[in-house]
Design a protein around this motif. Structure first.
Motif, short mmCIF file in Angstrom:
data_model
loop_
_atom_site.label_atom_id
_atom_site.label_comp_id
_atom_site.label_asym_id
_atom_site.label_seq_id
_atom_site.Cartn_x
_atom_site.Cartn_y
_atom_site.Cartn_z
N ARG A 51 -28.26 -90.38 19.21
CA ARG A 51 -27.22 -90.62 20.22
C ARG A 51 -26.08 -91.48 19.65
O ARG A 51 -24.94 -91.34 20.07
CB ARG A 51 -27.84 -91.30 21.45
CG ARG A 51 -28.76 -90.35 22.24
CD ARG A 51 -29.52 -91.10 23.32
NE ARG A 51 -28.62 -91.71 24.27
CZ ARG A 51 -28.16 -91.12 25.39
NH1 ARG A 51 -28.55 -89.90 25.68
NH2 ARG A 51 -27.35 -91.75 26.20
N ARG A 55 -22.14 -90.58 19.43
CA ARG A 55 -21.48 -91.61 20.26
C ARG A 55 -21.87 -91.55 21.73
O ARG A 55 -21.08 -91.92 22.59
CB ARG A 55 -19.96 -91.54 20.11
CG ARG A 55 -19.49 -91.75 18.68
CD ARG A 55 -17.98 -91.79 18.58
NE ARG A 55 -17.42 -93.01 19.14
CZ ARG A 55 -16.12 -93.21 19.33
NH1 ARG A 55 -15.27 -92.27 19.00
NH2 ARG A 55 -15.68 -94.32 19.84
N LEU A 56 -23.08 -91.10 22.02
CA LEU A 56 -23.53 -91.20 23.42
C LEU A 56 -24.07 -92.59 23.70
O LEU A 56 -24.24 -92.98 24.86
CB LEU A 56 -24.59 -90.14 23.73
CG LEU A 56 -24.06 -88.71 23.90
CD1 LEU A 56 -25.20 -87.73 24.06
CD2 LEU A 56 -23.09 -88.58 25.06
N ASN A 57 -24.36 -93.34 22.62
CA ASN A 57 -24.64 -94.77 22.73
C ASN A 57 -23.58 -95.51 21.94
O ASN A 57 -23.05 -94.98 20.97
CB ASN A 57 -26.02 -95.13 22.17
CG ASN A 57 -27.13 -94.90 23.16
OD1 ASN A 57 -26.95 -94.18 24.14
ND2 ASN A 57 -28.27 -95.48 22.90
N ARG A 58 -23.30 -96.72 22.34
CA ARG A 58 -22.24 -97.48 21.67
C ARG A 58 -22.76 -98.12 20.39
O ARG A 58 -23.77 -98.82 20.40
CB ARG A 58 -21.71 -98.56 22.62
CG ARG A 58 -20.54 -99.31 22.02
CD ARG A 58 -20.02 -100.37 22.94
NE ARG A 58 -19.33 -99.78 24.08
CZ ARG A 58 -18.58 -100.48 24.93
NH1 ARG A 58 -18.45 -101.77 24.76
NH2 ARG A 58 -17.97 -99.89 25.92
N PRO A 76 -13.85 -88.50 20.78
CA PRO A 76 -15.24 -88.15 21.12
C PRO A 76 -15.48 -86.66 21.38
O PRO A 76 -16.46 -86.09 20.89
CB PRO A 76 -15.51 -88.98 22.38
CG PRO A 76 -14.57 -90.13 22.29
CD PRO A 76 -13.35 -89.62 21.58
N ALA A 77 -14.57 -86.03 22.13
CA ALA A 77 -14.78 -84.61 22.46
C ALA A 77 -14.72 -83.75 21.19
O ALA A 77 -15.50 -82.80 21.03
CB ALA A 77 -13.75 -84.15 23.48
N ARG A 80 -17.95 -84.23 19.24
CA ARG A 80 -19.11 -83.57 19.86
C ARG A 80 -18.97 -82.05 19.88
O ARG A 80 -19.94 -81.36 20.18
CB ARG A 80 -19.32 -84.11 21.27
CG ARG A 80 -19.73 -85.58 21.26
CD ARG A 80 -19.79 -86.12 22.65
NE ARG A 80 -19.91 -87.57 22.66
CZ ARG A 80 -19.25 -88.38 23.47
NH1 ARG A 80 -18.42 -87.86 24.37
NH2 ARG A 80 -19.42 -89.68 23.41
N SER A 81 -17.77 -81.56 19.62
CA SER A 81 -17.69 -80.10 19.51
C SER A 81 -18.06 -79.68 18.08
O SER A 81 -18.32 -78.52 17.82
CB SER A 81 -16.32 -79.60 19.95
OG SER A 81 -15.48 -79.42 18.89
N SER A 84 -23.50 -80.87 17.45
CA SER A 84 -24.11 -80.48 18.72
C SER A 84 -25.42 -81.22 18.93
O SER A 84 -26.32 -81.15 18.09
CB SER A 84 -24.34 -78.97 18.71
OG SER A 84 -24.46 -78.53 20.01
N TYR A 85 -25.49 -81.96 20.02
CA TYR A 85 -26.70 -82.72 20.32
C TYR A 85 -27.44 -82.03 21.47
O TYR A 85 -26.86 -81.74 22.51
CB TYR A 85 -26.28 -84.14 20.74
CG TYR A 85 -27.36 -84.96 21.41
CD1 TYR A 85 -28.32 -85.62 20.66
CD2 TYR A 85 -27.40 -85.09 22.79
CE1 TYR A 85 -29.30 -86.39 21.27
CE2 TYR A 85 -28.39 -85.86 23.42
CZ TYR A 85 -29.33 -86.49 22.64
OH TYR A 85 -30.29 -87.26 23.26
N ILE A 89 -34.82 -83.18 27.22
CA ILE A 89 -35.01 -82.34 28.42
C ILE A 89 -33.72 -81.55 28.61
O ILE A 89 -32.67 -82.13 28.89
CB ILE A 89 -35.32 -83.21 29.65
CG1 ILE A 89 -36.61 -83.98 29.40
CG2 ILE A 89 -35.42 -82.36 30.91
CD1 ILE A 89 -36.88 -85.08 30.38
N ALA A 109 -11.70 -79.20 24.21
CA ALA A 109 -11.99 -79.35 22.78
C ALA A 109 -12.46 -78.04 22.14
O ALA A 109 -12.34 -77.86 20.93
CB ALA A 109 -13.05 -80.43 22.58
#
Lengths: 224, 261
Positions: A51, A55-58, A76-77, A80-81, A84-85, A89, A109
């Motif tokens: 994460r 950058r889903l966590n700082r 960020p966008a 993340r493009s 791929s995370y 779940i 993006a």
């Protein structure tokens, strides 16, 4: 060519209110086309590591470079493009399978990426062991295993440079897990997809070469 | 009949009959509400008398500064009520919400009082303060509902929002549904009020004007302005507050800052 696709240096992370870091001064380099497995006990920070990369966590300290750029400087966008995370779940929106698969293309993006046509989607559904699934049916009614494979497929459609997989088989029965492993190996073998997957299972890919790391006692070490 | 019939102190005490009925009901059926009814009755009596004297003073003062000061106190009180209802600790929403409320409510009251009603000066307290009061009271509830909904949904749908972020969405795209639902939830009561007005209920302001001898055909014009004003000010305030606060729910990497409670 020798520059790693992903390079992590001196990464330390402490959860809010925790007395000690979950991991500290962690280094990791992943080159293009590699298949990296990160194993370790629950709570060792494996998911947090993934994460942090997207950058889903700082990030609190250290550096993370992707394709030579500090991830903190990449919008960020855009980041993340390219990375791929896929979460442990798999999540679907309350819509049909087709809309879920094309969801990334509704984001700015990804607006320049070619939108796959239905015949491509059906061909890929077959490749992902989802032959019986139609684009018109509700995604929320699929089984956990089907959703996990659909989430994989959705990520692949974005044509990322690298995939981060968070415990991709933890919620699946052995048969579904085997299908997911098979897809992961095929992606790496045939499409040269760079994969970083965290798991606490005993999974050892047979058809592809992997680098396995252990994350425990706050340190990441290369497993024999 | 012109003018209004004054209620003498003796007759005002007669109105306590209703409180006695409520107290008796609570006593007979063991509702446990006797204390609350008593406190409520005393507070109603005291707060409204205080307000009456304050309003008499302000309306007679013809002071811009005093009018604006009273308006500011009303907005500050509204902000405390919103804070009491929302109870969010992880995201700092109070200052931007307060400033948005202050500016939009002031602009709305100015527009209605100075331009539509056309008072001179535009801040004429007899129009400006009640107009402001209605805007603040109505929109305050909408903002509290919308904020509660925004924080609750972002927490509950955090995994879906993160899934969208992971697929390349920016924070606005990822939280589009949450934002829309929050603003809608806040606005529905004002829209419903427009549907029911005149059929299901006679609004307080219009009733008050009619009781004080105003021609009902003039009273309805005021009421129409008020209803439109409430919907418009609620929409603009809710949207601005939600846009600012939603941004604050995400960090510099557009990561969700709200963690499960």
């Amino acid at each position: 060519m020798n520059q790693p696709l992903l390079e992590i240096r001196n990464l330390t992370f402490t959860y809010e209110g925790a007395p000690v870091p979950v991991f500290e001064e962690l280094d990791l380099a992943v080159r293009s086309g590699e298949f990296v497995l990160i194993k370790g006990p629950s709570g060792s920070g494996k998911s947090t590591l993934l994460r942090l990369v997207c950058r889903l966590n700082r990030q609190q300290s250290g550096t993370i470079h992707f394709m030579g750029r500090d991830v903190a400087t990449i919008p960020p966008a855009e980041l993340r493009s390219s990375i791929s995370y896929v979460a442990q779940i798999p999540q679907m929106v309350d819509a049909r399978v087709g809309e879920n698969l094309l969801l990334p293309f509704s984001f700015r993006a990804n607006s320049k990426k070619p939108v796959p046509q239905p015949d491509t989607l059906y061909r890929m559904l077959d490749e992902f062991y989802l032959g019986g699934v139609t684009l018109e049916q509700s995604a929320l009614k699929l089984s956990s295993g089907q959703k996990q494979r659909l989430a994989f497929m959705r990520s692949i459609l974005q044509e990322p440079e690298m995939m981060l997989l968070d415990e991709p088989t933890s919620a699946l029965d052995p048969e579904s897990a085997a299908m997911v492993f098979s897809i992961m190996e095929r992606l790496n073998r045939e499409k040269k997809m760079t994969i970083v997957s965290v798991t606490h299972s005993d999974y050892r890919p047979e058809s592809v070469k992997t680098l396995t790391f252990m994350l425990e006692n706050r340190k990441l070490t290369l497993a024999p | 009949m012109n003018g209004i019939i004054d209620i003498s102190t003796g007759k005002l005490l007669l109105a306590f009959t209703f409180i006695i009925i409520a107290q008796a009901s609570s006593f007979i059926y063991h509702l446990g509400l006797n204390r609350d009814i008593a406190v409520g009755a005393v507070r109603t009596f005291a707060q409204l008398f205080l307000m009456g004297y304050v309003l008499t003073f302000i309306l007679g003062s013809e002071s811009l500064l005093l009018t604006v000061a009273v308006f500011a106190v009303m907005v500050v009180s509204a902000m405390f009520i919103v804070r009491g209802r929302v109870k969010e600790k992880q995201v700092s929403y109070i200052l931007p919400t307060f400033l948005t409320m202050l500016v939009t409510y002031f602009a709305t009251a100015m527009f209605v009082s100075g331009l539509i009603v056309g008072t001179t000066p535009w801040w004429e307290p007899r129009y400006f303060i009640p107009t402001g009061g209605m805007v603040i009271g109505n929109s305050m509830s909408a903002i509290a509902i919308a904020l509660e909904r925004l924080f609750r949904d972002l927490r509950q749908q955090r995994e879906v929002v993160e899934m969208k972020l992971a697929l390349g969405a920016n924070y606005r795209e990822a939280s589009d549904d949450v934002f829309r639902n929050a603003v809608t939830a806040g606005m529905i009561p004002s829209i419903n009020a427009m549907m029911g007005v005149g059929l299901v209920f006679i609004p307080g302001m219009m009733s008050g004007q009619i009781l004080s001898g105003t021609d009902p055909l003039i009273a309805i014009r005021y009421q129409i302005v008020v209803m439109f004003m409430l919907v418009g000010s609620t929409a603009i305030t809710s949207i601005i507050v939600m846009l600012i606060v939603r941004k604050r729910c995400f960090g510099s990497g557009e990561e969700v800052l709200l963690t499960p409670r």
